[in-house]
Design an enzyme around this catalytic site. Structure first.
Site, PDB file in Angstrom:
ATOM      1  CG  ASP A  88     -60.759  33.393 -14.011  1.00 30.25           C
ATOM      2  OD1 ASP A  88     -60.010  32.803 -14.802  1.00 30.25           O
ATOM      3  OD2 ASP A  88     -60.589  34.587 -13.674  1.00 30.25           O
ATOM      4  CG  ASP A  90     -54.242  29.179 -11.901  1.00 29.82           C
ATOM      5  OD1 ASP A  90     -53.065  28.877 -12.218  1.00 29.82           O
ATOM      6  OD2 ASP A  90     -54.543  30.270 -11.397  1.00 29.82           O
TER       7      ASP A  90
END
Length: 286
Positions: free
Chosen positions: A85, A107
């Site tokens: 993540d 990200d």
């Protein structure tokens, strides 16, 4: 679609969830007890599962925790994928792509949009060459979590349908849109999600990518069900499945043998995770 994308565990889990209109828990794990508890919960509930790690787990454990989780997932009797993540460092993404991840969130949302798109496309290709699925964040979700850059000083940006098209063009497999959700804790007013905005995002995605819900701390079951009914497939959770574990740890440490503390902590993870798998509709799907 590349052949490996039809067999990648992470993508198969999300395709089945979207087709079945249920949500799959994607739970952050910080240690081996939590990994074991999450897998035991999935087996108990007969549910698919995504185990997630924040980038710090790679640095702190030098990849050991990820390798252990991947081995346990491979031996499980239900489908389980291993996901990274909020990989925000390009050096970290390079390291992660050599670990047994099924999926990595590339990200770059802390960059301006054009730079975000450029870097996302580059690292999507890097991961895909290693048969790793990818996730990205169009727009910008406020807040931060453990080891993840806090964007409080940056302007939150609701995801637009145009951004959905732009990010799909990078080759990414899943999108985590910003529609009023925040990383970390919500204020006293609680979550205020813009489902009208989300429906525009979903219409633009049109089944080309799976949609991911970030920022679920403090969610009530009915709000979670509303998000799944709206079209979310992957449900990122942290405290929702770990709160009972930490309460047990804080109240019982020093009051029982260490082995019993660990065993009961695992059970707390199992019980709470099974509850949320039932709420999200994934229980009994495998």
């Amino acid at each position: 679609m590349a052949d490996w994308k039809t067999t990648n565990t992470h993508l198969r889990i999300l395709r089945d969830a979207e087709g079945g209109r249920y949500g799959v828990i994607a739970a952050i794990a910080y240690n081996i007890e939590q990994v074991h508890g999450l897998i035991k919960a999935a087996s108990t509930a007969r549910s698919p599962l995504i185990i997630q790690f924040f980038p710090w787990a790679i640095d702190v454990f030098d990849g050991l925790l990820i390798r252990a989780a991947a081995a346990a997932a491979k031996n499980a009797d239900v489908p389980i994928s291993i996901h990274l993540d909020h990989a925000q460092s390009e050096d970290l993404i390079r390291r992660a792509a050599d670990l047994p991840f099924d999926s990595i969130m590339v990200d770059m949302s802390h960059n301006e949009k054009e730079e975000n798109l450029r870097k996302t496309a580059h690292w999507v290709q890097h991961c895909n060459e290693r048969q790793i699925a990818t996730e990205a964040e169009p727009g910008r979700i406020e807040g931060g979590e453990d080891g993840v850059m806090d964007t409080a000083g940056l302007e939150a940006c609701m995801t637009t349908p145009e951004e959905v098209d732009e990010f799909i063009a990078t080759g990414v497999d899943a999108l985590a849109p910003a529609f009023g959700n925040v990383h970390g804790e919500y204020g006293p007013q609680g979550p205020r999600l813009d489902f009208g905005s989300f429906q525009n995002i979903r219409s633009s995605a049109n089944g080309r990518v799976r949609l991911v819900l970030h920022g679920t701390n403090g969610f009530e079951p009915e709000l979670m069900k509303q998000c799944i009914a709206a079209g979310v497939s992957k449900i990122n959770v942290n405290r929702l499945v770990l709160d009972d574990y930490y309460e047990h740890l804080y109240t019982s440490a020093g009051k029982m043998p260490h082995t019993k503390l660990i065993e009961e902590g695992i059970d707390k993870v199992v019980q709470l995770t099974v509850k949320w798998m039932e709420i999200c509709g994934s229980a009994g799907k495998v």
